[in-house]
Each structure stands twice: as C-alpha cells, then as structure tokens.
Design an enzyme around this catalytic site. Structure first.
Site, PDB file in Angstrom:
ATOM      1  N   LYS A   4       0.809  -1.203  -0.052  1.00  0.00           N
ATOM      2  CA  LYS A   4       0.070   0.063   0.104  1.00  0.00           C
ATOM      3  C   LYS A   4       1.041   1.262  -0.001  1.00  0.00           C
ATOM      4  O   LYS A   4       0.336   2.235  -0.290  1.00  0.00           O
ATOM      5  CB  LYS A   4      -0.863  -0.039   1.367  1.00  0.00           C
ATOM      6  N   GLY A  22      -1.465  -0.857  14.368  1.00  0.00           N
ATOM      7  CA  GLY A  22      -0.821  -1.288  13.127  1.00  0.00           C
ATOM      8  C   GLY A  22      -1.145  -0.541  11.841  1.00  0.00           C
ATOM      9  O   GLY A  22      -1.664   0.597  12.031  1.00  0.00           O
ATOM     10  N   ARG A  38      -1.834  -4.111  22.309  1.00  0.00           N
ATOM     11  CA  ARG A  38      -1.120  -5.079  23.126  1.00  0.00           C
ATOM     12  C   ARG A  38       0.167  -4.525  23.529  1.00  0.00           C
ATOM     13  O   ARG A  38       0.649  -4.673  24.701  1.00  0.00           O
ATOM     14  CB  ARG A  38      -1.039  -6.359  22.345  1.00  0.00           C
ATOM     15  N   ILE A  62     -13.254  -5.130  11.973  1.00  0.00           N
ATOM     16  CA  ILE A  62     -12.950  -5.133  10.607  1.00  0.00           C
ATOM     17  C   ILE A  62     -12.333  -6.381   9.869  1.00  0.00           C
ATOM     18  O   ILE A  62     -12.362  -6.807   8.697  1.00  0.00           O
ATOM     19  CB  ILE A  62     -11.815  -4.019  10.318  1.00  0.00           C
TER      20      ILE A  62
HETATM   21  P1  ATR Z   1      -2.195  -4.373   9.876  1.00  0.00           P
HETATM   22  O1  ATR Z   1      -1.544  -3.543   8.895  1.00  0.00           O
HETATM   23  O2  ATR Z   1      -3.259  -5.286   9.495  1.00  0.00           O
HETATM   24  O3  ATR Z   1      -2.676  -3.541  10.770  1.00  0.00           O
HETATM   25  P2  ATR Z   1      -0.129  -5.056  11.581  1.00  0.00           P
HETATM   26  O4  ATR Z   1       0.817  -3.560  11.163  1.00  0.00           O
HETATM   27  O5  ATR Z   1       0.894  -6.075  11.803  1.00  0.00           O
HETATM   28  O6  ATR Z   1      -1.047  -5.366  10.750  1.00  0.00           O
HETATM   29  O7  ATR Z   1      -0.718  -4.875  12.851  1.00  0.00           O
HETATM   30  C1  ATR Z   1      -1.329  -5.780  13.641  1.00  0.00           C
HETATM   31  C2  ATR Z   1      -2.032  -5.236  14.730  1.00  0.00           C
HETATM   32  O8  ATR Z   1      -2.686  -6.457  15.692  1.00  0.00           O
HETATM   33  C3  ATR Z   1      -1.238  -4.884  15.948  1.00  0.00           C
HETATM   34  O9  ATR Z   1      -1.779  -3.694  16.665  1.00  0.00           O
HETATM   35  C4  ATR Z   1      -0.908  -5.954  16.644  1.00  0.00           C
HETATM   36  O10 ATR Z   1      -0.526  -5.842  18.205  1.00  0.00           O
HETATM   37  P3  ATR Z   1       1.370  -5.621  18.505  1.00  0.00           P
HETATM   38  O11 ATR Z   1       1.494  -4.025  18.039  1.00  0.00           O
HETATM   39  O12 ATR Z   1       1.115  -5.730  19.999  1.00  0.00           O
HETATM   40  O13 ATR Z   1       1.816  -6.516  17.756  1.00  0.00           O
HETATM   41  C5  ATR Z   1      -2.197  -6.573  17.039  1.00  0.00           C
HETATM   42  N1  ATR Z   1      -2.190  -7.876  17.223  1.00  0.00           N
HETATM   43  C6  ATR Z   1      -1.713  -8.945  16.556  1.00  0.00           C
HETATM   44  N2  ATR Z   1      -1.885 -10.288  17.024  1.00  0.00           N
HETATM   45  C7  ATR Z   1      -2.454  -9.966  18.348  1.00  0.00           C
HETATM   46  C8  ATR Z   1      -2.822 -10.589  19.462  1.00  0.00           C
HETATM   47  N3  ATR Z   1      -2.954 -12.022  19.477  1.00  0.00           N
HETATM   48  N4  ATR Z   1      -3.296  -9.829  20.629  1.00  0.00           N
HETATM   49  C9  ATR Z   1      -3.478  -8.512  20.448  1.00  0.00           C
HETATM   50  N5  ATR Z   1      -3.279  -7.936  19.443  1.00  0.00           N
HETATM   51  C10 ATR Z   1      -2.780  -8.503  18.315  1.00  0.00           C
END
Ligand code: ATR
Length: 285
Positions: free
Chosen positions: A70, A132, A155, A223
């Site tokens: 993106k 994220g 998290r 989402i």
């Molecule tokens: P995207 O572009 O889809 O947002 P990303 O940038 O990898 O993908 O972000 C993923 C989000 O999901 C992050 O906020 C991540 O939290 P962390 O920053 O702590 O990693 C969150 N996430 C993914 N797995 C998780 C889990 N098992 N519990 C809580 N939050 C989770």
C-alpha cells in the site's frame, strides 16, 4: 460475459488467495452492464515493478492494492489523492489511460459504514483496538472526518504511543486522542473498533477484548471479515450490543473504488450494497 471489450481490473498483494475482493467486484460487473473482469494477483516483492509495467502495457482499468504494497506502490503512480498521501497508503488505483491515480478508500469506506450505523458519530468516543497499518489509516480518516474523541489501546503500548504521536503530528484541529493502557477505561467509550487481526481465521476462538469490560451500550465494530461472525461479534451480540460486521467495510471500500472507476451513481451503489451484503450473509449462514 467476457468479450473483446472487457476491461481488466485486479488486486495486487501478497498473499491474496483468501481475498473476497474478486467476488465483490465480479458480482458488480455481473449485476451491472459494466464490461469488466477482476482477478487477484499474488506478486512477489521482486516482481512488483514488472507487474506494474505489465498491467500498464495491457491497459488495466482499475486496481486495488493490499498488504504489503500500500505504501510502496505510490512510487509507481502519476499522482496521489491528498487524502491517500496524508495517510501514506494507497489501496485503489484508477488507471485513466496512461495516467495512474492513487486513492485510499479503506478509511472513507469505514467512515461511511459508521455514519450509517451510528447517530451523531462526530460526538462519539471511539476506542480503537490495535496500532498497526490498518489502525493508522482508520484513525487518520476518522479524525479528518470530524471525530474528536479517540482512545488507542494496543497489546504493545510502545506501538500505541508511536501511533498517538503520528496522529498528533497531523495536527487535526479539535482532536482529543489518548492512550488507553488499562481495560478499566474501556467503558468510557461508546464505539469500539477492532483493527487487529485477532479472531481472524484460523484462530477464530480469539478475541481482542473481554466484552464485560465495555460499556453495555457500546457499539462494537470488527474489521475482520473472515469469519463473518468473529468471536468478538458473537460475544457482543450475546450481550446485546449493536454490532457492525467487517464485510460491510470491505464492501464499502470496494464500492467507492467502483465509483472512481465507473462513475457509479448513489442509486446503483445502494442497490449493489444491498445485493452484496445479503448474498454474503446467505453464503456464510
Ligand atoms: P495491519 O497492517 O493489518 O494493521 P500490523 O501492522 O501487523 O497489521 O498490526 C497488527 C495489529 O494487530 C497490531 O496492533 C498488533 O499488536 P502488537 O503491536 O502488539 O503486535 C495486533 N495483534 C496481532 N496479534 C495480536 C494478539 N494476539 N493480541 C493482541 N493484538 C494483536
């Protein structure tokens, strides 16, 4: 039916195998009189440049871009809409002859869905779960769209702090954005949006939040659209919360892309939205 006048549309990303976008766009083509065919292309990082050149040479008409391209795709465009430039992410390209223009319909899609479901959205206190790429686009659009009160929980608090700084740097007048570090403060919000991947297939038993921590009248929006009813959505429905399913945002961003590509009017958009949501629910009963 595909014939010699059919235009090429598609999705570029990696991976794209589970995407519902081909289903949505091809249903629009089938239902309308637009001569188009939409394919999903799995493009490896080292092939992105060649893929773009090939699609230009073939005269593609419209493209969607998904993870992880993106931001990178912006280098290949002739112009980028200011909203997409501000968010630093393009998910839609209108290939207007030789001129490729980039847009972002993700955030505006969600904003339109929320406006349909929630009264006085501007006055809502919104809790965003996650920090994220998806959260960044969503928060940016909501704040630019007039939302003032926003809390961010993640998290890993450091990433939430980083997002908070990025949003504050946008200097959106009147915005009041805060970090939410403890579940104890979740009940201060009347709309909760999950932007994390928690609950997505195959880990469908997971949920980002305990429903009992939320305000009993909070609207819950996810989402994630695979599965259609995530654990978060099911828990929220069981406790009597109003819910907004992830598929609505996916359909809305797709219809906004179709509007750019094929100048759909509001009546057609309403018609396709109803058809797509009903068919999707029927398929995922
Ligand atoms: P995207 O572009 O889809 O947002 P990303 O940038 O990898 O993908 O972000 C993923 C989000 O999901 C992050 O906020 C991540 O939290 P962390 O920053 O702590 O990693 C969150 N996430 C993914 N797995 C998780 C889990 N098992 N519990 C809580 N939050 C989770």
């Amino acid at each position: 039916m595909i014939d010699s006048t059919t235009k090429l549309y598609g999705l570029l990303g990696n991976p794209v195998s589970g995407s519902r976008s081909p289903w949505i766009h091809n249903r629009v083509f089938e239902t309308s009189r637009i001569q188009g065919a939409y394919l999903a292309f799995d493009v490896a990082e080292e092939n992105l440049s060649q893929a773009v050149s090939g699609l230009r040479a073939l005269g593609a008409r419209g493209l969607n871009i998904t993870i992880p391209y993106k931001t990178e795709i912006m280098a290949y465009l002739d112009s980028v809409d200011p909203e997409a430039a501000a968010l630093g992410a393009v998910n839609t390209i209108f290939c207007d002859g030789d001129h490729w223009r980039g847009f972002n319909t993700d955030g505006p899609g969600l904003l339109a869905v929320l406006k349909r479901h929630v009264e006085n959205l501007e006055d809502c206190r919104i809790l965003v779960l996650g920090a994220g790429g998806a959260a960044k686009g969503i928060c940016g659009t909501l704040l630019r769209g007039g939302i003032r009160h926003m809390g961010i929980w993640n998290r890993s608090p450091e990433k939430a702090r980083q997002l908070l700084r990025t949003l504050q740097e946008m200097q959106i007048e009147g915005s009041d954005i805060m970090m939410v570090e403890s579940e104890k403060r979740f009940d201060e919000f009347n709309l909760v949006i999950n932007t994390t991947s928690v609950g997505m297939e195959p880990r469908t038993e997971e949920t980002p939040v305990r429903i009992s921590a939320l305000h009993p009248k909070a609207v819950v929006c996810d989402i994630v659209y695979k599965p259609h009813k995530t654990r978060l959505i099911k828990d929220a429905q069981n406790e009597g919360h109003q819910v907004i399913h992830g598929i609505e945002m996916l359909i809305e961003q797709a219809l906004l892309a179709q509007k750019l590509w094929n100048r759909l009017d509001e009546d057609s958009i309403l018609q396709y939205r109803n058809i797509l949501i009903n068919e999707f629910e029927e398929l995922h009963k």
